[in-house]
Design a protein around this motif. Structure first.
Motif, short mmCIF file in Angstrom:
data_model
loop_
_atom_site.label_atom_id
_atom_site.label_comp_id
_atom_site.label_asym_id
_atom_site.label_seq_id
_atom_site.Cartn_x
_atom_site.Cartn_y
_atom_site.Cartn_z
N PRO A 1 0.60 -0.96 0.11
CA PRO A 1 -0.29 -0.44 -0.20
C PRO A 1 0.47 1.74 -0.49
CG PRO A 1 -0.38 -1.20 2.00
CD PRO A 1 0.26 -2.38 1.09
N TYR A 2 0.33 1.80 -0.71
CA TYR A 2 1.51 3.48 -1.11
C TYR A 2 0.43 4.82 -1.86
CZ TYR A 2 1.38 3.57 -6.46
OH TYR A 2 1.79 2.84 -7.70
N ARG A 3 0.88 5.96 -1.31
CA ARG A 3 -0.34 6.88 -2.49
C ARG A 3 1.54 7.80 -3.01
NH1 ARG A 3 0.53 11.60 1.66
NH2 ARG A 3 1.67 10.17 3.82
N SER A 4 0.68 8.91 -4.23
CA SER A 4 1.40 9.82 -4.67
C SER A 4 1.37 10.26 -3.26
CB SER A 4 1.58 10.18 -5.76
OG SER A 4 1.73 8.06 -6.63
N GLY A 5 3.19 11.25 -3.21
CA GLY A 5 2.79 12.57 -3.23
C GLY A 5 2.74 13.89 -3.58
N SER B 1 5.09 15.31 -4.98
CA SER B 1 6.19 15.07 -6.02
C SER B 1 6.51 14.60 -7.15
CB SER B 1 7.19 14.96 -5.90
OG SER B 1 7.40 13.27 -5.07
N GLY B 2 4.92 13.46 -6.61
CA GLY B 2 4.63 12.33 -7.82
C GLY B 2 5.19 10.79 -7.28
N ALA B 3 6.05 10.99 -6.17
CA ALA B 3 7.07 9.71 -5.32
C ALA B 3 6.00 9.15 -5.13
CB ALA B 3 8.34 10.35 -4.83
N PRO B 4 5.62 7.38 -4.95
CA PRO B 4 5.59 7.35 -3.66
C PRO B 4 5.74 7.70 -2.24
CG PRO B 4 6.34 5.51 -5.90
CD PRO B 4 6.56 6.70 -5.58
N LEU B 5 4.92 7.14 -1.48
CA LEU B 5 4.83 7.39 0.04
C LEU B 5 3.85 6.15 0.51
CD1 LEU B 5 4.41 10.67 0.58
CD2 LEU B 5 6.62 10.13 0.10
N ILE B 6 4.71 5.03 0.76
CA ILE B 6 4.65 3.52 1.37
C ILE B 6 4.27 3.55 2.62
CG2 ILE B 6 5.44 1.47 2.11
CD1 ILE B 6 7.77 2.19 0.06
N ASP B 7 2.91 3.35 2.56
CA ASP B 7 1.93 3.53 4.40
C ASP B 7 2.93 3.05 4.80
OD1 ASP B 7 0.19 4.08 2.40
OD2 ASP B 7 -1.22 2.14 2.76
N GLY B 8 2.48 3.18 6.32
CA GLY B 8 2.89 3.12 7.80
C GLY B 8 4.51 3.50 7.87
N CYS B 9 4.99 4.63 7.75
CA CYS B 9 6.05 4.56 7.47
C CYS B 9 6.39 5.51 8.99
CB CYS B 9 7.09 5.69 6.31
SG CYS B 9 7.72 3.93 5.37
N LEU B 10 7.84 6.07 9.04
CA LEU B 10 8.09 7.18 10.64
C LEU B 10 7.58 8.83 9.89
CD1 LEU B 10 9.26 7.51 13.32
CD2 LEU B 10 10.18 6.25 12.41
N ALA B 11 8.72 8.99 8.48
CA ALA B 11 8.45 10.09 8.05
C ALA B 11 8.78 9.77 6.94
CB ALA B 11 9.63 10.80 8.65
N TYR B 12 7.88 10.60 6.15
CA TYR B 12 8.35 11.07 4.43
C TYR B 12 9.23 12.31 3.79
CZ TYR B 12 4.25 7.36 4.97
OH TYR B 12 3.74 6.46 5.25
N LEU B 13 10.13 12.02 3.48
CA LEU B 13 10.53 13.58 2.21
C LEU B 13 10.66 13.34 0.94
CD1 LEU B 13 14.27 13.39 4.44
CD2 LEU B 13 12.05 15.53 4.88
N ALA C 1 9.22 19.13 0.77
CA ALA C 1 8.05 18.88 1.56
C ALA C 1 8.45 17.45 2.48
CB ALA C 1 6.60 18.15 1.15
N ALA C 2 7.82 17.89 3.95
CA ALA C 2 8.56 16.69 5.22
C ALA C 2 7.23 16.16 5.60
CB ALA C 2 9.13 17.14 6.10
N GLU C 3 6.63 15.07 6.26
CA GLU C 3 5.77 14.40 7.26
C GLU C 3 6.16 13.50 7.81
OE1 GLU C 3 1.65 12.47 6.53
OE2 GLU C 3 3.25 12.64 4.23
N VAL C 4 5.99 13.71 9.11
CA VAL C 4 6.10 12.72 10.01
C VAL C 4 4.99 12.38 10.75
CG1 VAL C 4 7.19 12.72 12.44
CG2 VAL C 4 8.31 14.30 10.59
N ILE C 5 4.70 10.61 10.84
CA ILE C 5 3.38 10.10 12.07
C ILE C 5 4.45 10.16 13.15
CG2 ILE C 5 3.10 8.45 11.50
CD1 ILE C 5 2.08 9.72 8.74
#
Length: 167
Positions: free
Chosen positions: A104-108, A110-122, A144-148
């Protein structure tokens, strides 16, 4: 030291095995579908501007994907995601359209895949490439940066995965 011929590959690997690292999957869009590769050669480079660097083997398909895409996402793995790390580090994993089957993932943005359940994304845009022996060093601006919150990290130390409790 005079007469030194450098360090052997085995000694070098053994020394580096004793440096604990976080684990991340670098993802990027590719013409044949989303692509990902596990790395521990990831670091912050600059705070102003926000820059990171990753190192990718030059003879891997991942290198070609990054060269073409010009963007990527850093998916910082959380405790419990060892299976994903192992999958994306395998040289026998599927490439192309089947690369993310069942993941499972979503497109960020930027268009790059963001994998579900990760701790952070850049989400990053490549700004420079440098040779680094059998690897290429990619410097990238963080877009862009995101922290779960509430998740603990997946770590790699002495050839094994480890976790820390969530904060």
């Amino acid at each position: 030291m005079a007469g030194d011929q450098g360090v052997s590959a085995d000694r070098f690997r053994e020394a580096l095995a004793h440096f604990a690292t976080g684990v991340a999957i670098i993802t990027a869009p590719a013409p044949d579908g989303p692509h990902g590769v596990t790395v521990n050669a990831f670091a912050s480079l600059s705070l102003d501007p926000a820059l990171v660097l990753i190192c990718i083997e030059r003879n891997r398909y991942s290198h070609t994907v990054l060269e073409r895409a010009g963007i990527f996402a850093v998916n910082v793995l959380a405790a419990g995601q060892e299976r994903l790390s192992r999958f994306f580090s395998s040289t026998t994993r599927p490439e192309g359209p089947g690369a993310f089957e069942g993941i499972p993932y979503r497109s960020g943005r930027s268009g790059a895949p963001l994998i579900d359940g990760c701790l952070a994304y850049l989400e990053c845009r490549i700004t420079a490439r440098h040779p680094g022996g059998d690897h290429a060093i990619f410097a990238a601006e963080v877009l862009a940066a995101e922290v779960i919150p509430g998740l603990g990290p997946l770590l790699y130390y002495n050839r094994a995965y480890h976790t820390l409790p969530a904060p």
